[in-house]
Design a protein around this motif. Structure first.
Motif, PDB file in Angstrom:
ATOM      1  N   THR A   3       0.833  -1.070   0.049  1.00  0.00           N
ATOM      2  CA  THR A   3      -0.004  -0.176  -0.040  1.00  0.00           C
ATOM      3  C   THR A   3       0.819   1.018   0.012  1.00  0.00           C
ATOM      4  OG1 THR A   3      -1.751  -1.024   1.289  1.00  0.00           O
ATOM      5  CG2 THR A   3      -1.782   1.050   1.261  1.00  0.00           C
ATOM      6  N   GLN A   4       0.592   2.057  -0.845  1.00  0.00           N
ATOM      7  CA  GLN A   4       1.363   3.558  -1.020  1.00  0.00           C
ATOM      8  C   GLN A   4       0.894   4.272   0.256  1.00  0.00           C
ATOM      9  OE1 GLN A   4       0.579   5.442  -4.468  1.00  0.00           O
ATOM     10  NE2 GLN A   4       2.374   7.136  -4.108  1.00  0.00           N
ATOM     11  N   GLN A   5       1.745   4.773   0.870  1.00  0.00           N
ATOM     12  CA  GLN A   5       1.958   5.677   1.950  1.00  0.00           C
ATOM     13  C   GLN A   5       2.135   7.144   1.702  1.00  0.00           C
ATOM     14  OE1 GLN A   5       1.183   4.576   4.990  1.00  0.00           O
ATOM     15  NE2 GLN A   5       1.320   2.511   4.403  1.00  0.00           N
ATOM     16  N   ASN A   6       1.147   8.119   2.153  1.00  0.00           N
ATOM     17  CA  ASN A   6       1.278   9.617   1.851  1.00  0.00           C
ATOM     18  C   ASN A   6       2.075  10.214   2.846  1.00  0.00           C
ATOM     19  OD1 ASN A   6       0.674  12.124   1.560  1.00  0.00           O
ATOM     20  ND2 ASN A   6      -1.582  11.827   1.379  1.00  0.00           N
ATOM     21  N   THR A   7       3.406  10.247   2.233  1.00  0.00           N
ATOM     22  CA  THR A   7       4.400  10.848   3.313  1.00  0.00           C
ATOM     23  C   THR A   7       4.128  12.477   3.952  1.00  0.00           C
ATOM     24  OG1 THR A   7       5.551  11.721   1.422  1.00  0.00           O
ATOM     25  CG2 THR A   7       6.409   9.493   2.176  1.00  0.00           C
ATOM     26  N   ALA A   8       3.272  13.147   2.905  1.00  0.00           N
ATOM     27  CA  ALA A   8       2.837  14.595   3.260  1.00  0.00           C
ATOM     28  C   ALA A   8       2.005  14.407   4.528  1.00  0.00           C
ATOM     29  CB  ALA A   8       2.259  15.180   2.122  1.00  0.00           C
ATOM     30  N   LEU A   9       1.042  13.780   4.332  1.00  0.00           N
ATOM     31  CA  LEU A   9       0.008  13.494   5.536  1.00  0.00           C
ATOM     32  C   LEU A   9       0.660  13.106   6.875  1.00  0.00           C
ATOM     33  CD1 LEU A   9      -2.978  13.617   6.433  1.00  0.00           C
ATOM     34  CD2 LEU A   9      -3.309  11.270   5.694  1.00  0.00           C
ATOM     35  N   THR A  10       1.779  12.060   6.640  1.00  0.00           N
ATOM     36  CA  THR A  10       2.405  11.496   7.954  1.00  0.00           C
ATOM     37  C   THR A  10       3.123  12.664   8.435  1.00  0.00           C
ATOM     38  OG1 THR A  10       2.336   9.424   6.927  1.00  0.00           O
ATOM     39  CG2 THR A  10       3.875   9.486   8.674  1.00  0.00           C
ATOM     40  N   ARG A  11       3.692  13.484   7.723  1.00  0.00           N
ATOM     41  CA  ARG A  11       4.460  14.618   8.164  1.00  0.00           C
ATOM     42  C   ARG A  11       3.627  15.802   8.897  1.00  0.00           C
ATOM     43  NH1 ARG A  11       6.950  15.342   4.063  1.00  0.00           N
ATOM     44  NH2 ARG A  11       5.873  17.174   3.234  1.00  0.00           N
ATOM     45  N   ALA A  12       2.606  15.963   8.207  1.00  0.00           N
ATOM     46  CA  ALA A  12       1.603  17.009   8.739  1.00  0.00           C
ATOM     47  C   ALA A  12       0.935  16.584  10.388  1.00  0.00           C
ATOM     48  CB  ALA A  12       0.469  17.048   7.905  1.00  0.00           C
ATOM     49  N   LEU A  13       1.060  14.950  10.130  1.00  0.00           N
ATOM     50  CA  LEU A  13       0.341  14.388  11.440  1.00  0.00           C
ATOM     51  C   LEU A  13       1.111  14.736  12.815  1.00  0.00           C
ATOM     52  CD1 LEU A  13      -1.877  11.375  10.373  1.00  0.00           C
ATOM     53  CD2 LEU A  13      -2.691  13.812  11.225  1.00  0.00           C
ATOM     54  N   ALA A  14       2.498  14.266  12.214  1.00  0.00           N
ATOM     55  CA  ALA A  14       3.666  14.481  13.084  1.00  0.00           C
ATOM     56  C   ALA A  14       3.868  15.849  13.826  1.00  0.00           C
ATOM     57  CB  ALA A  14       4.974  13.977  12.600  1.00  0.00           C
ATOM     58  N   GLU A  15       3.447  16.887  13.244  1.00  0.00           N
ATOM     59  CA  GLU A  15       3.544  18.346  13.512  1.00  0.00           C
ATOM     60  C   GLU A  15       2.572  18.720  14.367  1.00  0.00           C
ATOM     61  OE1 GLU A  15       4.034  20.673   9.961  1.00  0.00           O
ATOM     62  OE2 GLU A  15       6.062  19.847   9.427  1.00  0.00           O
ATOM     63  N   ILE A  16       1.365  17.867  14.650  1.00  0.00           N
ATOM     64  CA  ILE A  16       0.360  18.322  15.427  1.00  0.00           C
ATOM     65  C   ILE A  16       0.766  18.066  17.014  1.00  0.00           C
ATOM     66  CG2 ILE A  16      -1.944  18.017  16.133  1.00  0.00           C
ATOM     67  CD1 ILE A  16      -2.687  16.726  13.435  1.00  0.00           C
TER      68      ILE A  16
END
Length: 371
Positions: A3-16
Motif C-alpha cells: 500500500t502506498q503511504q502518503n508521506t505529506a499526510l504523515t509529516r503533517a500529523l507528526a507536526e500536530i
C-alpha cells in the motif's frame, strides 16, 4: 504490491502538538494566504439552521459586493434546486443573516437591496465609545470674574497645571465668623459632561463601489473541430444578416471576430434560420452596439449538442420469468414447473423403479438362457 503511504499526510500529523485523539476528527489547519473567507462558529455550528442554509450563507459571504444572490442566481451557481435555495434564504432571513431593505433612489425609483450580515447579533449590541475621561481636578475657590467667564469647550479644555497655593488660597481671618458685607462665592460648576454620540444605524445599505473591478465577460464559444466549411457558412450567415435586419450591418473585422461563435452553433446542428431568428428577434431600441449584442447572444444562448441515438433510447427492463405452480399427478404435491407432470421425488422414484424392473428383467432372461 504494498500500500502506498502518503508521506505529506504523515509529516503533517507528526507536526500536530500533543497526542492524537483515539477517535473523532483530527484537524490539520494550514493557514490560507489568498482566496479565503472568515466564517464564525455561530453560523457554522448554528443549532437551528439546516446544513443547506449554512452552505448557502457561506456561499453568499464569499461572493463580492454587487453580485446577484436571488433564488435563480444561486440555483444556477449551486446544485440545489430553487425550492431548497428559497427555503434556505427564508431560514437566513428569520435569524437575521439576510435582510431585504427598500430604498428610494434620487431619481424617485424604489428598489430592494439585499443585505447579508456575517454577525447579526453584533448589530444589536451598543457600540463602545472610546472617549478618554480627564482626571477630576481639585476644587479651588474662584473669584467672581472666574465664575462669570464662559467654560471652554470639551475639546479645548487644557490639562490643569499645579498652581501655587499662596496665590489662590485666601489669607486666614482672625475672626471665626465671616464679614456680613462679603458676598458668598458662587458654586463651582461641574466638569463638562461628554455627550455620547448616537449609535450607528443597525443596517447600512451596502452600495457597490462604482469603481470596483467587474468580472471579465465569458469568452466567445469556439468550434471543437474548426473546418473551412464551417467558417465559410458562419461568415456568410453574418454577412447576410443585413438583408433581414438593416441594423446588423457589420464590418469585416466584426464578422471575422464573431464567425467562430456562429461556427460553434452550426457544429451543434443548429439550423441557420434558427440562428438568424435568435440573433435578430426582440432587439433593443435604439441598437447602439450590434456586434456586442451578437457576441452576448452567441455566448449566452449557445444550445447544447444534439444527443446521440443511444441517449434517446429508453432502457428496457429485464423481464423476469416466473415459473408457475403445478400439481404432481402421483402425490398431489405443489411444485414449480413450466409443464404439468410429476414432482422431483416422484420422478426419482419412477426412475429407480424402472431401473429395478429392467435389472430384474435382464436377470430373468439370463437364468432362462442358462436353463
Amino acid at each position: 504490491m504494498d500500500t502506498q503511504q502518503n508521506t505529506a499526510l504523515t509529516r503533517a500529523l507528526a507536526e500536530i502538538p500533543g497526542p492524537l485523539p483515539a477517535r473523532g476528527v483530527i484537524h490539520i489547519a494550514i493557514p490560507h494566504t489568498d482566496r479565503f473567507t472568515v466564517v464564525g462558529n455561530h453560523l457554522a455550528q448554528h443549532p437551528d439552521l439546516s446544513c443547506t442554509a449554512v452552505g448557502i450563507a457561506v456561499r453568499i459571504q464569499s461572493l463580492p459586493q454587487g453580485i446577484e444572490i436571488g433564488i435563480k442566481a444561486l440555483a444556477a451557481r449551486c446544485r440545489e434546486g430553487e425550492k431548497r435555495v428559497a427555503a434556505a434564504l427564508r431560514e437566513l432571513e428569520a435569524f437575521g443573516y439576510l435582510q431585504r431593505v427598500r430604498d428610494r433612489l434620487p431619481s424617485g425609483r424604489v428598489i430592494t437591496r439585499t443585505i447579508f450580515c456575517n454577525q447579526p447579533t453584533a448589530l444589536l449590541r451598543p457600540r463602545p465609545t472610546a472617549i478618554p475621561r480627564q482626571p477630576a481636578a481639585t476644587a479651588t475657590p474662584q473669584t467672581p470674574a472666574q465664575a462669570q467667564a464662559p467654560a471652554p469647550a470639551p475639546s479645548e479644555v487644557p490639562t490643569p497645571a499645579p498652581a501655587p497655593a499662596p496665590a489662590l488660597a485666601p489669607s486666614p481671618s482672625p475672626s471665626p465668623s465671616p464679614e456680613p458685607d462679603m458676598p458668598e462665592p458662587p458654586p463651582v460648576p461641574p466638569p463638562p459632561s461628554f455627550v455620547t454620540p448616537p449609535a450607528a444605524p443597525l443596517l447600512v445599505p451596502l452600495v457597490p463601489n462604482p469603481t470596483a473591478p467587474k468580472p471579465p465577460p465569458p469568452p466567445l464559444p469556439q468550434p471543437v473541430e474548426p473546418t473551412p466549411e464551417l467558417d465559410r457558412a458562419a461568415t456568410a450567415l453574418l454577412s447576410d444578416l443585413r438583408r433581414h435586419t438593416p441594423e446588423f450591418t457589420l464590418s469585416e473585422a466584426d464578422i471575422r471576430q464573431l464567425a467562430p461563435g456562429v461556427a460553434a452553433w452550426l457544429e451543434r446542428a443548429a439550423h441557420p434560420d434558427a440562428i438568424r431568428r435568435t440573433l435578430t428577434t426582440d432587439l433593443p431600441h435604439p441598437l447602439r452596439r450590434p456586434a456586442l449584442l451578437l457576441k452576448h447572444r452567441l455566448t449566452a444562448l449557445l444550445p447544447p449538442p444534439l444527443p446521440g441515438v443511444r441517449d434517446l433510447t429508453v432502457p428496457t427492463r429485464r423481464r423476469v420469468t416466473i415459473t408457475p405452480f403445478q400439481t404432481c399427478d402421483d402425490c398431489d404435491r405443489a411444485f414449480r414447473s413450466p409443464t404439468p407432470g410429476h414432482c422431483r421425488d416422484c420422478r426419482e422414484d419412477r426412475t429407480h423403479r424402472t431401473h429395478r424392473e429392467h435389472r430384474t428383467h435382464r436377470s430373468g432372461d439370463t437364468r432362462a438362457a442358462a436353463a
